[in-house]
Structure formats: structure tokens, C-alpha cells
Motif scaffolding. Sequence first.
Motif, PDB file in Angstrom:
ATOM      1  N   ARG A  78      12.819  -4.317   2.806  1.00  0.00           N
ATOM      2  CA  ARG A  78      13.048  -5.720   1.978  1.00  0.00           C
ATOM      3  C   ARG A  78      14.125  -6.795   2.625  1.00  0.00           C
ATOM      4  O   ARG A  78      13.654  -7.876   2.596  1.00  0.00           O
ATOM      5  N   SER A 107      13.030 -10.281   3.929  1.00  0.00           N
ATOM      6  CA  SER A 107      13.625 -11.387   3.328  1.00  0.00           C
ATOM      7  C   SER A 107      14.062 -12.577   4.489  1.00  0.00           C
ATOM      8  O   SER A 107      14.298 -13.707   4.039  1.00  0.00           O
ATOM      9  N   SER A 117      11.229  -8.663  -5.101  1.00  0.00           N
ATOM     10  CA  SER A 117      10.924  -7.491  -4.567  1.00  0.00           C
ATOM     11  C   SER A 117      11.087  -6.182  -5.216  1.00  0.00           C
ATOM     12  O   SER A 117      12.101  -6.097  -6.260  1.00  0.00           O
ATOM     13  N   THR A 118      10.286  -5.251  -5.091  1.00  0.00           N
ATOM     14  CA  THR A 118      10.553  -3.936  -5.694  1.00  0.00           C
ATOM     15  C   THR A 118      10.482  -2.581  -4.788  1.00  0.00           C
ATOM     16  O   THR A 118       9.988  -2.984  -3.671  1.00  0.00           O
ATOM     17  N   ILE A 146      11.790 -14.791  -4.230  1.00  0.00           N
ATOM     18  CA  ILE A 146      11.362 -13.549  -3.838  1.00  0.00           C
ATOM     19  C   ILE A 146      11.353 -12.548  -4.965  1.00  0.00           C
ATOM     20  O   ILE A 146      12.635 -12.563  -5.588  1.00  0.00           O
ATOM     21  N   TYR A 151       5.923  -0.972  -7.520  1.00  0.00           N
ATOM     22  CA  TYR A 151       5.338  -2.298  -7.437  1.00  0.00           C
ATOM     23  C   TYR A 151       3.864  -2.255  -7.825  1.00  0.00           C
ATOM     24  O   TYR A 151       3.503  -3.333  -8.325  1.00  0.00           O
ATOM     25  N   PHE A 187       6.828  -8.617  -3.173  1.00  0.00           N
ATOM     26  CA  PHE A 187       6.505  -7.615  -2.300  1.00  0.00           C
ATOM     27  C   PHE A 187       7.052  -6.575  -2.445  1.00  0.00           C
ATOM     28  O   PHE A 187       8.078  -6.429  -3.364  1.00  0.00           O
ATOM     29  N   ARG A 188       7.038  -5.337  -1.834  1.00  0.00           N
ATOM     30  CA  ARG A 188       7.598  -4.000  -1.790  1.00  0.00           C
ATOM     31  C   ARG A 188       8.110  -3.407  -0.604  1.00  0.00           C
ATOM     32  O   ARG A 188       7.912  -3.953   0.365  1.00  0.00           O
TER      33      ARG A 188
END
Length: 446
Positions: free
Chosen positions: A46, A50, A68-69, A66, A74, A39-40
Motif C-alpha cells: 500500500r 501510494s 486502501s484495505t 485513496i 477488500y 485497492f488492497r
Amino acid sequence: MRRRRFLSGALGASALTALGATGCGNMQSADPNTITFMFRGSTEERDVFSRAVKLFEERYDTTVNIISTSADQYATKLQTAILGGRTPDVFYFDAGRATAYMVNGVLADITPYVESTDLPVDDIWQAGLDLYTFDGDQRGSGPIYGMPKDLGPFSFGFNKSLFDEMGVEHPDPDVPLTWDEYLSRCQQLTGDRDGDGKVDTWGASINVGAEIHAFLWSNGADWLNEDLTQVTVDTPEFAEALQFIVDLREVHEVTPSINDTEGLDGYQRWLRGQIGFFPVAPWDLTLYRTLDFDFDLCPYPVGATGKPATFIGSLGIGVSANSTKKDMAAELAMFLACDPEAQEIIVGEGQTIPNTQTHAREWVKDTSTEPQNKQEYIDIVEDYGRFVQDMLTYTPEWLHAFHTNLQPVLEGRRDVVEYLAETQQSMQGFLDAGNEQFRIDQEANS
């Protein structure tokens, strides 16, 4: 081959060449009790999601890896994973790419899992659920291919402190201002607050890419016809709306000039308390609640229809069609979308409005946090908000084309009507190409 050509077209050949050398690694675990979620979002978002995932792990005795970016990275990373056959079990996806992902077998049909879950999926906003359904020809009905991560009503806000300081009447929370009334308020808010001979407060600062929808829709204009086959920007109603936006700066001087925005753009000036009217989307609330002024929500000003309008954004949470753990992946997607405890975490930190109607009914009663008029967000979802049509067409490039050469228009150096007539043809070409690609991909995957 057609499927790969379509997906790669979203990035371009040069991007694919560069990405092919880097890869994304293995995004699905061999461990039967581990799923991967990509996900982004901002650092704050984030962190919030989380925490919600941690709650899922504890409840379902499952491990979630996870990835994440930031938002700007993304799309590229997700496309790389898809093209490399390494799509994560669960992932965010843009609504504007949803139809292509459904047609080309990227997203799993999660209808069986939705029908058997104990989670309150039926309480999610219907507009959000419908956005991620597809019957093979059009969106809005048929099997479910994703959960709405959120519905983002793009609301209008105002700086209450600045209004009070300048002696300007607050907008009514229930009755929208007409364009003339809005202009009058903006003129009263524009001035030299510190007395140094320079304008340092403005009535508004318009982000055309985001706010033009509210002005054109309330004036009876639209981007496309009802069946999404014809670009309709070359109408008097559309021209009038765009001209009104241009004139706010170029004629009435109630928004920061080009020179004024060279050092600080409109967003930064809003954060400093120098702008009267400005959008207040749900994803802004975490930051906006820390500002040194009070703000609240009001309807967007209205054009010829007399009815307010604005857009509703959304991200989908999808399950990979090639996931070997679709049951647990679908459970995570649904959990993030509607589990009450997960929603308390996500909404409580000011990331979204409640994704479920029951939660929303209670949330709007809370006046202890800004905005006090939270009901405006719900009014948008239930009444006057719309999805921008590039979220429903096969490709969004036709709308991108509108903005390609728009700057001279916004600066008053090019005629509005002339521009709209010319750009309509360019936009129509992109729309036709997307519709033709849709037909080709349907046939290839039927």
C-alpha cells in the motif's frame, strides 16, 4: 434484479444483511479533478502504490482519493460498494470475478482510452492484456475492461545456504528435476541439523492450494476440459500427482508433519531457514530479501510430461462503468500498469515483476538483488506458466469445492482415487450452476 442477485450471491444473504447497515460512504467525488482509487495489499504494498499514485497526481494535476484495505477485507468492501451503487472510479478486482463484472455492467469498456493513450500499453505482457478482454462470450478477445495490475508468476525457490550446509547439489536453473530427483534432494535436506535428536530441516513444505497446479499440469492432468465445461479431476494423471504430494509427508516424511506445523507452519519454517524448497512469488521478495539465508529460483519438478508448469496470478485494475470521470480513471489504471517511472517504484520495492516487456529485459540482468535467477519469472510468463481456470470461468466456486473435504486425503486417511471420483461430481455441479448463471445474465443484459 438478476444482476443484483448474482453479485449478492458472491457474499451470501447473512453477509449482505450485516453490510447493509454499515455502507462504504461516497466513493466518487463531485470534484471534476478528483477521482477515487480503491485497492488492497500489505502495508508495504500500500505504501509503494501510494507513492506511484502521488507521481500520477503531480504529472496530471489531479487529486486521487485513496481507499486502501488489507487483502482479507477488500472483497467484502468492494462488493458492498458495488451493491450500493458507490463503486470507486478505479479499483482492483479479482480476475476470477472479471467475467461477471463485465457481463453485469460493473466495469467500463476502456478500449477508446487505451487506443488513444501515449502510455506504452502495447509493451505490457500480452497474456496480461488478454486476461481482461471479453467479446461477450469468452475472455481473451474483444473490448478491454481492465489493465493488469501485475502478472504474478508463482515460481519455485530453494534455500541456497541450507543446500550448502547439508552438502546437497543445487538444482539446475534451466533443467527441471524429475519427481524422483526432487524427492532425492528432499531426503538429503531432511535431518537433525542441531543434533538434538529431532528433525529440524525438511526438503519442502507443500501448500496444496497453491502448488498442486504445478504437479498436476506437469503430469498431464488439468482441472477442466478445453472449453471449460467439464471437470476432469477424476483421471489417473491427476490421481498420480495428488498421491505424490500426499506421499511426500505421509510416506517419505520430507515435509513437516502435522505435529511439526502446530507451532510453526511451513511458511514460518521457511522464513527461519528450515525448508529446502519453497515457492518464491514476486510479492514475497520484499520480505525474503531480509532473511538470514541466500535463496534463488529453479523450475518446478516435472511429472510425466517432462515439462515444468506453474500458475500465473493477476489482479485487474478496472474503471467503474458509472464513473463520471472515465477518461482520468482509465489514465490512472494505465499509468499504474505501464508508466516507466511508476513501474520503477513498484518493481524496485520488490512487489511485482515488471509489467512491461522492455523493462523486464533489463530487470533480469540485475544480479545485485535476490533472486539472481530472475529469468525464471520471465520463463514462466513467456513459456510454461498458466492461468488457473477458475480465473476464466463465470464463478470460482467449483474449484473451492475441491478443497472442502481434502484434509483427510492429505493426511493419508482417505483414498485419493475415491476422493477424486466423488469430488468431481460436486465440482461439476458448481461449474454447471455457474455456466447457467452466465447464460441467464447474458440474456438479462443483452
